[in-house]
Design a protein around this motif. Sequence first.
Motif, PDB file in Angstrom:
ATOM      1  N   ASN A 298       0.713  -1.176  -0.115  1.00 53.89           N
ATOM      2  CA  ASN A 298       0.179  -0.014   0.140  1.00 53.89           C
ATOM      3  C   ASN A 298       0.858   1.312  -0.195  1.00 53.89           C
ATOM      4  OD1 ASN A 298      -1.389   2.233   1.180  1.00 53.89           O
ATOM      5  ND2 ASN A 298      -3.313   0.880   1.215  1.00 53.89           N
TER       6      ASN A 298
ATOM      7  N   SER B 216       0.491   3.230   3.455  1.00 53.54           N
ATOM      8  CA  SER B 216       0.770   2.844   4.874  1.00 53.54           C
ATOM      9  C   SER B 216       2.098   2.194   4.631  1.00 53.54           C
ATOM     10  CB  SER B 216      -0.207   2.001   5.266  1.00 53.54           C
ATOM     11  OG  SER B 216      -0.204   0.800   4.595  1.00 53.54           O
TER      12      SER B 216
ATOM     13  N   ARG C 187       2.538  -0.908   3.951  1.00 54.43           N
ATOM     14  CA  ARG C 187       2.431  -2.309   4.546  1.00 54.43           C
ATOM     15  C   ARG C 187       1.554  -2.963   3.206  1.00 54.43           C
ATOM     16  NH1 ARG C 187      -0.810  -0.538   9.791  1.00 54.43           N
ATOM     17  NH2 ARG C 187       0.707   0.029  10.944  1.00 54.43           N
TER      18      ARG C 187
ATOM     19  N   ASP D 255      -5.637  -1.846   4.599  1.00 52.29           N
ATOM     20  CA  ASP D 255      -4.512  -1.126   3.681  1.00 52.29           C
ATOM     21  C   ASP D 255      -4.709  -1.725   2.453  1.00 52.29           C
ATOM     22  OD1 ASP D 255      -4.164  -0.010   6.389  1.00 52.29           O
ATOM     23  OD2 ASP D 255      -2.045  -0.847   6.347  1.00 52.29           O
TER      24      ASP D 255
ATOM     25  N   ILE E 278       7.323   5.260   9.256  1.00 46.44           N
ATOM     26  CA  ILE E 278       6.242   4.575   9.603  1.00 46.44           C
ATOM     27  C   ILE E 278       6.404   4.238  11.067  1.00 46.44           C
ATOM     28  CG2 ILE E 278       5.809   3.642   7.353  1.00 46.44           C
ATOM     29  CD1 ILE E 278       7.097   0.971   8.571  1.00 46.44           C
TER      30      ILE E 278
ATOM     31  N   THR F 208      -0.914   3.708  12.072  1.00 39.84           N
ATOM     32  CA  THR F 208      -0.969   3.514  10.647  1.00 39.84           C
ATOM     33  C   THR F 208      -0.739   4.955   9.854  1.00 39.84           C
ATOM     34  OG1 THR F 208      -2.303   1.624  10.837  1.00 39.84           O
ATOM     35  CG2 THR F 208      -2.312   2.694   8.757  1.00 39.84           C
ATOM     36  N   ILE F 209       0.172   4.834   8.957  1.00 37.09           N
ATOM     37  CA  ILE F 209      -0.057   6.198   8.245  1.00 37.09           C
ATOM     38  C   ILE F 209      -0.889   6.278   7.188  1.00 37.09           C
ATOM     39  CG2 ILE F 209       1.488   7.400   6.420  1.00 37.09           C
ATOM     40  CD1 ILE F 209       2.699   6.931   9.346  1.00 37.09           C
ATOM     41  N   VAL F 210      -2.072   7.210   7.327  1.00 39.57           N
ATOM     42  CA  VAL F 210      -3.236   7.241   6.575  1.00 39.57           C
ATOM     43  C   VAL F 210      -3.374   8.422   5.787  1.00 39.57           C
ATOM     44  CG1 VAL F 210      -4.684   6.169   8.623  1.00 39.57           C
ATOM     45  CG2 VAL F 210      -4.510   8.608   8.623  1.00 39.57           C
TER      46      VAL F 210
ATOM     47  N   LEU G 192       0.032  10.161  11.173  1.00 37.79           N
ATOM     48  CA  LEU G 192       0.140   9.114  11.868  1.00 37.79           C
ATOM     49  C   LEU G 192      -1.384   8.790  12.671  1.00 37.79           C
ATOM     50  CD1 LEU G 192       1.073   6.229  13.044  1.00 37.79           C
ATOM     51  CD2 LEU G 192       2.321   7.831  14.719  1.00 37.79           C
TER      52      LEU G 192
ATOM     53  N   ARG H  43      -6.727   1.511  10.225  1.00 35.80           N
ATOM     54  CA  ARG H  43      -6.528   1.023   8.685  1.00 35.80           C
ATOM     55  C   ARG H  43      -6.346   2.493   7.823  1.00 35.80           C
ATOM     56  NH1 ARG H  43     -11.467  -1.903   6.801  1.00 35.80           N
ATOM     57  NH2 ARG H  43     -12.463   0.144   7.511  1.00 35.80           N
ATOM     58  N   VAL H  44      -5.590   2.342   6.547  1.00 34.91           N
ATOM     59  CA  VAL H  44      -5.913   3.405   5.706  1.00 34.91           C
ATOM     60  C   VAL H  44      -7.507   3.576   5.339  1.00 34.91           C
ATOM     61  CG1 VAL H  44      -5.042   4.186   3.527  1.00 34.91           C
ATOM     62  CG2 VAL H  44      -3.427   2.639   4.738  1.00 34.91           C
TER      63      VAL H  44
END
Lengths: 706, 706
Positions: free
Chosen positions: A562, A565, A567, A675, B468, B473-475, B480, B655-656
């Motif tokens: 993704n 993210s 991930r 993700d 990260i 999660t990086i959205v 973050l 989650r993204v």
Amino acid sequence: MAPIATTAPDIATDTIQAVKAAISAPKPTSTSSHPLDPLSAEEIKAAVSLIQTHVEDIDPEAKIWFKHVTLHEPPKAELVKYLLATRDGSTTAALPREAAALISRTTSAGVKFYEYITSLTSSSVISCEVVADLDHAPLDADEMVAAEEALLNDPEFAKVVEKLRLPEGAVVVADSWPYGCDTVDEVPRLIPMMTYYRTSSDLDSNHYATPLPLIPVMNPATMKLHSVEYTPIYGGESTETIESLWAKEENFPWEKHEAHEYKHELQASIRGGLEPLEVVQKNGPSFKVDGHKVSWQKWELVVGFNYREGLTLHDVRYDGRDVFHRLSISDMTVPYGDPRTPYHRKQAFDLGDVGAGVCANQLDLGCDCLGSIHYFSADMVTSKGDVKRMNNVVCLHEQDEGIGWKHTNFRTGNASVTRSRVLVLQMIITVANYEYIFAWKLDQAANIHLETRATGILSTVAILPGEISPYGTIVNPGVLAPNHQHIFSVRMDPAIGALGEGNTVIQEDSVPMAYDPKNTPKNNPWGVGYTVEKTPMELSGFADAAPHKNRVFKIVNPNRTNPISGRNIGYKLVPQPSQLMLSHPESVGFARAEFADHHIWVTKYKDGELFSGGQYTNQSSGNARGIKSWVARQDNVANDDLVLWHTFGLTHNTRVEDFPVMPCETHTISLKPVDFFTASPAIDVPPSTQAFNKSTLVNGSCGSCR
Amino acid sequence: MAPIATTAPDIATDTIQAVKAAISAPKPTSTSSHPLDPLSAEEIKAAVSLIQTHVEDIDPEAKIWFKHVTLHEPPKAELVKYLLATRDGSTTAALPREAAALISRTTSAGVKFYEYITSLTSSSVISCEVVADLDHAPLDADEMVAAEEALLNDPEFAKVVEKLRLPEGAVVVADSWPYGCDTVDEVPRLIPMMTYYRTSSDLDSNHYATPLPLIPVMNPATMKLHSVEYTPIYGGESTETIESLWAKEENFPWEKHEAHEYKHELQASIRGGLEPLEVVQKNGPSFKVDGHKVSWQKWELVVGFNYREGLTLHDVRYDGRDVFHRLSISDMTVPYGDPRTPYHRKQAFDLGDVGAGVCANQLDLGCDCLGSIHYFSADMVTSKGDVKRMNNVVCLHEQDEGIGWKHTNFRTGNASVTRSRVLVLQMIITVANYEYIFAWKLDQAANIHLETRATGILSTVAILPGEISPYGTIVNPGVLAPNHQHIFSVRMDPAIGALGEGNTVIQEDSVPMAYDPKNTPKNNPWGVGYTVEKTPMELSGFADAAPHKNRVFKIVNPNRTNPISGRNIGYKLVPQPSQLMLSHPESVGFARAEFADHHIWVTKYKDGELFSGGQYTNQSSGNARGIKSWVARQDNVANDDLVLWHTFGLTHNTRVEDFPVMPCETHTISLKPVDFFTASPAIDVPPSTQAFNKSTLVNGSCGSCR
């Protein structure tokens, strides 16, 4: 399993011509064909004809009884190739159509069952294998009717019934039930009959409210009475039966019991005050159907249907991206908890013992769903080899499921709100007394839900009025509803992100960090930190739910990342942490239910491995040919073609409220993207507005309705 | 708690006259009054007047800030007497009306908070107690606005922002947040401000997509900047902040981050293809509303609403039988899992820190629900003592929830099917970035469900693009979204079968019987038997969910027996076995959330014990004045006046897909009758027919539509 291969004989030329003509005939419900379309009536007729010719050539005297004729799905390798080739809408060569069938041949030597695979494309029998004696074919609708008729005409059984001294005009009713085994080498195939009576002349009178204290057992090979079992009639540990009472007191009467009707016309009164609530879709539904292909709100999928699993979902994609290759309810078992003989054998496997497709309700417009409904129908084979049309076995419709997402800016007071529209594919099955409603629900946030509803009539047994039991609940005077479990097994064949690429299942737990108040700030000095512990499954195996660890199982595509993210893209299953099989690990009941002692199973994909309890569940004895044997291969499942299986259900300790018909007990499992997308897939759902929804104000103010 | 009682002074005669006139004024929304009706605007004005007069007499210079003025519910003993006296529809003397209030008085000596109870019936101040310094009053709407305004006008803060070198035209936005404590004796009361910026001129532009790496802290007593905290800007264990970067590189710029809008008008494109789906109730709804009393399909209840819990349900009865005396969401906590300072303090108690009633959305017709909607509105006090009308804070409507029960007689093919109509009482709250939707759902099978939906915008923090983190999660690039938990506490005050009689909570597990294949048939020779193990709770205490044991908690009335089953009548709670508090038992965060380490609590009823985390949660330090102190009394709770509390929720690893607005994450807990009735309470629901439902056939056949 020791299948005996027989050689396919030549088939007469005129039969081949007839078959070919049948195949090319127009299909009534499909406008475009797909390799996973269920067999059409013409295809069933063609397969029947091929099999009949094959048997006639071997043994012209044999009487054929058809159990099922169903689509033999193409090998996955070929299917994937086909699907990928048609992704851009281009056409490619159709895959060969094949039918799988189970039949019995009755000759003077007895009954033998055979599995056939026939090619409808080349009009030939591909294989014919005899079924081992320890594998017991499922029940079928015609057989159940025949068994009841034979029993009720049996003079020996009539003598037993006479001794019960039932009320004047009582009619005995006998439901065929699947049979559990006592040992691992039990033959022959038998059918126990659960018996009841009714005094009303209404054929829909609820005989389950008046059970009889005996279970006659039929031999379906001869359709003769095999034995009569007497059931315990006291509560608790007593195993005393009416037969043993008869030894003390000649013709001890089975007391007249009280009717308890569910049919609206037979009830004393129906409640009032319920005003109509109509779902109106003035522009029609938002989905499109082309044969068995459905598209709706960025989703695309193919609807399958077969005698055993009933409804199946194939090639499930969202916004042009692959998500799941095949989704199905694979198996289920319903073990009962009363340990007293003969109740210890009560353990149904409704899909394998009879078949969800065979038992599917023909749904009624306006009764089973609201709004604009599209129905799928199915063709099944009868025992005689005729085609039976089952109308409306699957309904497709939309539902409103409340708010999808909302945010109000507290500074401006402006709200952004959407509703969650859901696409529902629903099948309802009736297995004698009981009903299951299975609904796959796809939503605009790219979630897939499987909702199960348990309803229908409890399996009841006779007990002397006034008695109570630790093994169940008295739901009507003289009626014990034993406690039991419903354990479902769902099969999920993923294609996360790209059909044909490898996937990996990762178990994820949320775990507290070590607490050290004396430690440096970069650790966890305040004791609030937690992290996610990830355990990839490398080899085929099992795992269990652990809600106290917030355990989820992610299916990721380790080949794709993704971009937001960083991930791997994935979908997660939030497992239902329901109670697993209560039967002892050394019991036959436990051995039969291969899927029922762990929540999660991961296997390497192999063609034909669809039924986690094994191909033959009826009267099975635990010969380990289901999921336990597949995980035992210790296959690699990391970045591979894997299948994820989830076992879940409910322990059903009966309530008085569950009688005469149980209010739906509803459970849902969900598959959710993690993700997989670069933002919420539902963010572009149009706003929920009064202009669109046209609600009605009963009182209050209208706010800022747009 | 060390409350200091002050003496109520005499109140001027003309004020009393004004108050009495206000109370006797007509109430706009109620047609009949009930002791649990929320305070009317006139009653709030009367209480405000009494308090103002009281303060003026003590200290004419003091400036009053009203936090809340709310109904002081009558003592249960009096309320029960009243309710029983009116059961047959007869009238009885109205109970005295009282208002509870929290205010601050600011004088040259500083700010002090006071709790008032005033009698609206006798127009007098009943009590006035000063709040201890360690108890920190909740935030309120006016205070949040004032704190942001003061911060953005602070020259010291402006200097910090300047160093970030934000893009041209950037506007800083600051959300007040409740504050966690580091130690158990922390004063003064503080407000940390989560900061963001937006570059769009649209006031609804999503500033949560562009957080700033600093948390200024305001002192609300002075409305001055107390301090500026710098947040970690790398992932993982690094605690490096932009301030430490500035020490190395003068004016290291905060990178320009990417907008990510949720407002439909600001999005690039909205999906198409969604056709209207309208819920039409041509005869209107099936419910009746009389003031705050609601009746529907054998249910009767009283709807309450207050600043803190928001929606509450009272005197809930089915078919004339008592079920629950009071149902409410008592408390909740949202601890975050990033252990790095200052994030370790992020732990909201949305109900106690601000208030669900205070944060309730004013619902819009057609946006928040479908069908025929009745709204309840509420009056709240402003900080100045004015009355603020909040329109449509609770919506009441019906929903179709699919099939209620079904059975098909496989012999006749006749189906009996009903749909499940549900009565929904819904409240939506916005707590700065986040939204919760709480819906109580009553159905025709006498079940009560509480549905929680989590939606809104994740609490976001700044991180350097490309980084990260194991804590979230990086959205969005440079954003973050930390992992966190949502832990709810629901309070259930039962009246099973008869208000005023004792109830008992029984823990029930389904357990396998001992297996002994050599044993006599009356035991468990086949290994399939199981029974239900019952553990009554004798003393106040706690318990935990155990889904692997199918554990349920039954509230029974040991004084009443079901004539069919022979067991005590009851209702069961199927507890949600969600992960409990992850913070370490020695942490302050753990101590604050008194309800968060066990799923089930049982206390003996005591007036005023409504909030399981204690009366004051804002900046609380774990002084044990919530549920832990109540169960510690070791009261008898067997056949007694007990309260059952359930702790449940979700661990939310982001989650993204949860950004920019999170699709609803939905959870439901249910209260279901067990042997409370003599048959299914839904059996008399009228049949589901096409004539009533008027569905539309898209294709297929119509079946036997009636």
